[in-house]
Scaffold this active site. Structure first.
Site, PDB file in Angstrom:
ATOM      1  NE  ARG A  15      -1.788  -1.879   3.543  1.00  0.00           N
ATOM      2  CZ  ARG A  15      -2.105  -2.091   4.834  1.00  0.00           C
ATOM      3  NH1 ARG A  15      -3.252  -1.663   5.314  1.00  0.00           N
ATOM      4  NH2 ARG A  15      -1.269  -2.726   5.629  1.00  0.00           N
ATOM      5  CE  LYS A  75       1.233  -2.780   9.342  1.00  0.00           C
ATOM      6  NZ  LYS A  75      -0.012  -3.019  10.142  1.00  0.00           N
ATOM      7  CE1 TYR A  94      -4.544   1.802  10.766  1.00  0.00           C
ATOM      8  CE2 TYR A  94      -3.593   1.306   8.626  1.00  0.00           C
ATOM      9  CZ  TYR A  94      -4.698   1.526   9.432  1.00  0.00           C
ATOM     10  OH  TYR A  94      -5.957   1.484   8.897  1.00  0.00           O
ATOM     11  CG  HIS A  96      -0.544  -1.339  14.975  1.00  0.00           C
ATOM     12  ND1 HIS A  96      -1.890  -1.394  15.289  1.00  0.00           N
ATOM     13  CD2 HIS A  96      -0.482  -1.313  13.625  1.00  0.00           C
ATOM     14  CE1 HIS A  96      -2.599  -1.390  14.168  1.00  0.00           C
ATOM     15  NE2 HIS A  96      -1.782  -1.326  13.148  1.00  0.00           N
ATOM     16  CD  GLU A 118      -2.451   2.478  15.637  1.00  0.00           C
ATOM     17  OE1 GLU A 118      -2.319   2.920  14.485  1.00  0.00           O
ATOM     18  OE2 GLU A 118      -1.493   2.357  16.436  1.00  0.00           O
ATOM     19  CB  VAL A 179     -12.062  -7.525  12.395  1.00  0.00           C
ATOM     20  CG1 VAL A 179     -11.671  -8.983  12.135  1.00  0.00           C
ATOM     21  CG2 VAL A 179     -10.912  -6.603  12.011  1.00  0.00           C
ATOM     22  CG  ASP A 198     -18.115  -8.009  21.293  1.00  0.00           C
ATOM     23  OD1 ASP A 198     -17.590  -7.669  20.208  1.00  0.00           O
ATOM     24  OD2 ASP A 198     -18.011  -7.328  22.333  1.00  0.00           O
ATOM     25  CB  VAL A 239     -10.926  -8.965  20.825  1.00  0.00           C
ATOM     26  CG1 VAL A 239     -11.829 -10.165  20.856  1.00  0.00           C
ATOM     27  CG2 VAL A 239      -9.508  -9.326  21.179  1.00  0.00           C
ATOM     28  CG  LEU A 240      -9.154  -2.487  19.130  1.00  0.00           C
ATOM     29  CD1 LEU A 240      -7.640  -2.645  19.152  1.00  0.00           C
ATOM     30  CD2 LEU A 240      -9.555  -1.570  17.975  1.00  0.00           C
ATOM     31  CB  VAL A 267      -7.729 -10.040  12.277  1.00  0.00           C
ATOM     32  CG1 VAL A 267      -7.607  -8.713  11.538  1.00  0.00           C
ATOM     33  CG2 VAL A 267      -8.339 -11.097  11.370  1.00  0.00           C
ATOM     34  CB  ILE A 269      -1.427 -10.740  14.829  1.00  0.00           C
ATOM     35  CG1 ILE A 269      -0.061 -11.228  15.270  1.00  0.00           C
ATOM     36  CG2 ILE A 269      -1.397 -10.168  13.420  1.00  0.00           C
ATOM     37  CD1 ILE A 269      -0.051 -12.080  16.486  1.00  0.00           C
ATOM     38  CG  ASP A 270      -3.149  -4.908  14.176  1.00  0.00           C
ATOM     39  OD1 ASP A 270      -3.790  -5.577  15.008  1.00  0.00           O
ATOM     40  OD2 ASP A 270      -3.677  -4.016  13.485  1.00  0.00           O
ATOM     41  CB  VAL A 298      -0.355 -11.770   7.707  1.00  0.00           C
ATOM     42  CG1 VAL A 298       0.213 -10.606   6.906  1.00  0.00           C
ATOM     43  CG2 VAL A 298       0.216 -13.096   7.200  1.00  0.00           C
ATOM     44  CG  ASN A 300       1.654  -6.408   6.188  1.00  0.00           C
ATOM     45  OD1 ASN A 300       1.749  -7.606   6.465  1.00  0.00           O
ATOM     46  ND2 ASN A 300       2.465  -5.831   5.325  1.00  0.00           N
TER      47      ASN A 300
END
Ligand SMILES: NC(=O)C1=CN([C@@H]2O[C@H](COP(=O)(O)OP(=O)(O)OC[C@H]3O[C@@H](n4cnc5c(N)ncnc54)[C@H](O)[C@@H]3O)[C@@H](O)[C@H]2O)C=CC1
Ligand SMILES: CC(=O)C(=O)O
Length: 370
Positions: A15, A75, A94, A96, A118, A179, A198, A239-240, A267, A269-270, A298, A300
């Site tokens: 990107r 990133k 981003y 993170h 984010e 997500v 959730d 989850v976030l 997802v 994982i970031d 992954v 990204n």
């Protein structure tokens, strides 16, 4: 203002932070845009398009960073980029930071104004610069999961939709946010059985309405998560807790009890991942197996579909880029509380509480430092 757009160097990161349309709007507003040669190639935006829109093409990352007042990326910087940090630089990307103390140190030590996509909020309190990539990653999670369930990729050989006379696959989604909702859409579209977990019961009520009861909903607790994980063919982690390291909801013991050949796509994982056995992977080497369960982690994911992702990301980020360029970072932060929420580092201080908590550090609100 001089705005720099370097070529991304994270593994397979395809990107780019600004499109030619963004360059045109910035140059029409009187700003100068430096685009590193080839920065947009993998998103299908060649140097010529940037040049026609008014950008200056520069040969190296060094010159793109050195001359810019603000660098706009996608990133979080890799170690190779830490050397480009300098006092007073604004970095919009981003970040993170919660799982990345070395990057946090590098930004703080050099006095970079680090604005993390984010954690920027809009007036409704949502995360407008995370949403588009969560939409992409949520949809991709099921696409990837379906592929890894195939035998040749180490999966248990389950077709998520099944066929008449066989049960469809079971998709369990942790987190019913952006997500999770997008993963549910894709999984239902393929004909899978979908369960969403959730902590927020109101969100589960909304999910029940949105999908007319076709998504089973469960309150988040370790008992429900353990049972659902045992049943899952595909487990998606989405989850976030904004800015925080992700909570480890699925323990190594739960993974051990999953079906052999089941697939986990973490997802989250970031932000460090919500599965205990998950560690970050790359598009070059995306998966590994623990206790017979395939893990795809992954950091990204949207880079797999860069044309869609760059357009979706920059649709959301560009109005902020223009605002920061036109007002200067400090005035833009002062006049927009949602943008101020994005500031994670400023003048050698950590300015985001959740990152500070995750790393056991001190912090100060940016409003006290401006
Ligand atoms: N790997 C990648 O390439 C990408 C990763 N992401 C990441 O995906 C994650 C999810 O993002 P979004 O869906 O946008 O967040 P979101 O904020 O829209 O949704 C998160 C959901 O998690 C729920 N949640 C929080 N704690 C929970 C718990 N203990 N149990 C169950 N649910 C819980 C929240 O109630 C919320 O509904 C983030 O970490 C984001 O950064 C997003 C895009 C790309
Ligand atoms: C959100 C994120 O980590 C990404 O789009 O790569």
């Amino acid at each position: 203002m001089i705005v720099g757009v370097p070529k991304e160097i994270k593994d397979h990161e395809s990107r780019v932070g600004i499109t030619p349309a963004g360059v045109r709007a910035l140059t029409e507003a009187g700003h100068k845009v430096l685009v590193q040669t080839g920065a947009g190639d993998l998103s299908a935006f060649p140097d010529d398009d940037y040049q026609s829109a008014g950008a200056e093409i520069v040969g190296t990352a060094f010159d793109t960073w050195r001359l810019a007042d603000m660098v706009v990326k996608v990133k979080e910087p890799t170690e190779k980029e830490y050397g480009f940090f300098r006092d007073g630089l604004t970095l919009f990307t981003y970040l993170h930071l919660a799982p990345l103390p070395a990057l946090t140190d590098a930004l703080m030590n050099k006095g970079v104004t680090g604005i993390a996509y984010e954690t920027v909020r809009d007036a409704a309190g949502t995360l407008p610069l995370l949403t588009p990539m969560s939409e992409v990653a949520g949809r991709l999670s099921v696409q990837m999961g379906a592929a890894y369930l195939q035998k040749e990729h180490g999966g248990r050989g389950v077709l998520l939709g099944g066929v008449p006379g066989t049960l469809p696959g079971s998709v369990v989604i942790l987190g019913g946010g952006i997500v999770g909702t997008n993963a549910a859409k894709m999984a239902l579209g393929l004909g899978a059985r979908v369960t969403m977990i959730d902590l927020n019961l109101n969100r589960l009520r909304e999910i029940d309405d949105i999908f007319s009861g076709r998504v089973l909903t469960l309150a988040s607790n370790s008992y429900n998560i353990a049972k659902a994980a045992e049943e899952a063919d595909l487990l998606v982690g989405g989850v976030l807790i904004p800015g925080h390291a992700a909570p480890k909801l699925v323990t190594a013991a739960m993974v051990k009890n999953m079906k052999k050949g089941a697939v986990i796509v973490d997802v989250a994982i970031d932000q460090g991942g919500c599965i205990e056995t998950a560690h970050p992977t790359t598009h070059s080497d995306p998966s590994y197996v623990v206790d017979g369960v395939v893990h795809y982690c992954v950091t990204n994911m949207p880079a797999a579909v860069p044309n869609t992702s760059t357009l979706a990301l920059t649709n959301a980020t560009f109005p902020y880029v223009l605002r920061i360029a036109s007002q200067g970072a400090e005035q833009a932060i002062r006049s927009n509380p949602g943008l101020a929420e994005g500031v994670n580092t400023y003048k050698q201080n950590l300015t985001y509480a959740a990152v500070a908590e995750s790393q056991s550090r001190d912090w100060k609100p940016v409003a006290e430092l401006l």
